[in-house]
Design an enzyme around this catalytic site. Structure first.
Site, PDB file in Angstrom:
ATOM      1  CG  HIS A 181      -1.886   1.116   1.274  1.00 15.36           C
ATOM      2  ND1 HIS A 181      -3.258   0.927   1.371  1.00 15.36           N
ATOM      3  CD2 HIS A 181      -1.721   2.464   1.242  1.00 15.36           C
ATOM      4  CE1 HIS A 181      -3.867   2.097   1.392  1.00 15.36           C
ATOM      5  NE2 HIS A 181      -2.956   3.048   1.319  1.00 15.36           N
ATOM      6  CG  HIS A 219      -1.028   6.976  -1.653  1.00 16.02           C
ATOM      7  ND1 HIS A 219      -2.292   7.202  -2.157  1.00 16.02           N
ATOM      8  CD2 HIS A 219      -1.200   6.250  -0.519  1.00 16.02           C
ATOM      9  CE1 HIS A 219      -3.189   6.641  -1.351  1.00 16.02           C
ATOM     10  NE2 HIS A 219      -2.547   6.055  -0.346  1.00 16.02           N
ATOM     11  CD  GLN A 247      -7.505  10.920  -0.890  1.00 18.74           C
ATOM     12  OE1 GLN A 247      -7.111  10.721   0.245  1.00 18.74           O
ATOM     13  NE2 GLN A 247      -6.684  11.244  -1.844  1.00 18.74           N
ATOM     14  CG  HIS A 287      -7.440   4.378   1.279  1.00 16.88           C
ATOM     15  ND1 HIS A 287      -7.070   3.910   0.035  1.00 16.88           N
ATOM     16  CD2 HIS A 287      -6.363   5.053   1.763  1.00 16.88           C
ATOM     17  CE1 HIS A 287      -5.826   4.290  -0.214  1.00 16.88           C
ATOM     18  NE2 HIS A 287      -5.372   4.984   0.806  1.00 16.88           N
ATOM     19  CD  GLU A 314      -6.524   6.984   6.117  1.00 19.41           C
ATOM     20  OE1 GLU A 314      -6.933   6.794   4.959  1.00 19.41           O
ATOM     21  OE2 GLU A 314      -5.418   7.509   6.362  1.00 19.41           O
ATOM     22  CG  ASP A 323      -0.817   5.283   3.455  1.00 17.78           C
ATOM     23  OD1 ASP A 323      -1.128   5.407   2.262  1.00 17.78           O
ATOM     24  OD2 ASP A 323      -1.571   5.627   4.390  1.00 17.78           O
TER      25      ASP A 323
HETATM   26 ZN   LIG Z   1      -3.283   5.136   1.362  1.00 19.96          ZN
END
Ligand SMILES: [Zn+2]
Length: 414
Positions: free
Chosen positions: A56, A58, A151, A209, A212, A308
């Site tokens: 995971h 980005h 997102q 996700h 969170e 992440d």
């Molecule tokens: Zn993430």
């Protein structure tokens, strides 16, 4: 054999081991006595381990640090800051920063990665183009799976649904999601439904996700588990973060964990990020804001850990070292007994390989020779010292060597 690694230690038991490699695959594993090969590596007593998996990450916003100060330190502010930047990131900028992250990952022995790609009205498919360029650039060095990641929500902004379908047609591999980006649990349920419609049509895995947040209202993990079973997608769904678990009462947590186990959902905890972003509104005692790692493991759930973010508005640190992430996970999840430390060490290796459904991963004859010669002799030593990756091999080819040392200016004391 093309290559033999001698004087190694098995990653599981610490026993002496030699590994023979032919045409990119492991063709012999023995305690000693393998015949001479064209090329030989002396592991000098270091551990031989299958290479690491970063499940995971980005890539696109790695190292976006200058001018992106997150004053509150919260996830919400990080998302707001990034929303203002992401529409204007030139492709060469994405490729440049991502390349630095990937080189560091490879130096630490990472040979597979899943990267979430923002898909929304601001990003369009532009960021996907940047990620595809990075993937192409590193082809043959590290395998990158791209996750289409809405997102900013799907129900909240239905225009993104079309973009998600397009992203999957134009090179994304996995369907992402963020159900708690919607306004309530009903919309979260629809968000997950839409993701499954896209995933089923493309025979793709789902990697979201999930929850969170510190807000115990959100338990979309339960919806994800239910829809995973309804769609027969067991083993193909991943839930990252799952922070709200730490705010749920035990009854809710027990019920959801049971469903997650039944749905064979993989859970990725992002302990470094969650410790930093969650609990910001708490006085003392402050919640840790991470998934209930030990309870999940006890229920038989495949749990792994992810980096992440790398030095950006979400997280100020990071070194692309899975051993650092595993160490922080061990702290955050109270994993201190030897068998628990072994589990933390296995998270970015065997657990993450299972999460990504990698074939021929391991240290058996027939497996691909994707290996790390790690300066460690046990799991606890690996996490404690996070030693050099002396050699990183992909299909038997050496990609990187690291050797750090101290020049002492006084006589030996030990
Ligand atoms: Zn993430």
């Amino acid at each position: 054999m093309d290559l033999v690694i001698r004087n190694g230690k098995l990653d599981s038991t610490g026993e002496a081991v030699e590994v023979g490699i032919t045409a990119g695959r492991i063709t012999a594993v023995a305690h000693e006595g393998l015949p001479a090969a064209e090329m030989e590596i002396d592991a000098q007593g270091c551990m031989i381990s299958p290479a690491f998996v970063e499940p995971h990450f980005h890539l696109e916003n790695a190292l976006l640090w200058e001018g992106a100060l997150n004053h509150s330190g919260t996830l919400e502010e990080a998302i707001d800051i990034y929303a203002k930047i992401k529409g204007d990131m030139p492709i060469e900028d994405i490729v440049g920063r991502a390349s630095l992250a990937l080189q560091s990952a490879i130096a630490h022995g990472v040979l597979w990665m899943r990267s979430h790609v923002d898909i929304d009205r601001t990003a369009g498919l532009h960021i996907l183009e940047g990620n595809k360029a990075v993937r192409q650039k590193f082809e043959g060095l590290i395998d990158i799976q791209l996750i289409a990641f809405p997102q900013m929500g799907l129900v909240r902004d239905p225009a993104v649904i079309d973009l998600m379908w397009q992203a999957m047609e134009e090179g994304a591999d996995v369907v992402g999601g963020m159900p708690h980006a919607e306004r309530d649990m009903d919309e979260a349920a629809r968000h997950i439904e839409i993701a499954f419609e896209i995933a089923l049509a493309h025979d793709a895995d789902v990697d979201m996700h999930v929850d969170e947040t510190d807000d115990p209202y959100w338990h979309s993990l339960e919806l994800l588990a239910e829809q995973t079973i309804e769609n027969g997608w067991q083993g193909r769904v991943t839930a990252g973060h799952c922070c709200a678990m730490s705010a749920w009462d035990d009854a809710l947590a027990g019920r959801v964990i049971e469903k997650v186990a039944q749905a064979e959902i993989n859970v990725i905890t992002m302990a470094p990020i969650n410790l930093m972003l969650e609990g910001r509104g708490d006085s003392h005692p402050k919640r840790r804001g991470i998934a209930r790692v030990k309870e999940l493991l006890e229920a038989g759930v495949n749990v792994t850990c992810g980096q992440d973010d790398l030095q950006n508005m979400f997280y100020s640190f990071g070194n692309m070292d899975p051993l650092e992430v595993a160490l922080i996970t061990a702290h955050a999840a109270h994993m201190s007994a030897p068998h628990e430390i072994q589990m933390a060490f296995d998270m970015p290796r065997y657990h993450a390989a299972k999460n990504l459904r990698l074939q021929n991963y391991g240290l058996q004859v027939g497996d691909e020779a994707n290996l790390v010669v790690l300066d460690a002799h046990s799991a606890v030593d690996a996490l404690r010292r996070r030693g050099d990756r002396r050699y990183v091999l992909r299909q038997g080819r050496i990609l990187a060597e690291t050797r750090t040392g101290v020049n002492w200016h006084f006589p030996a004391m030990t």
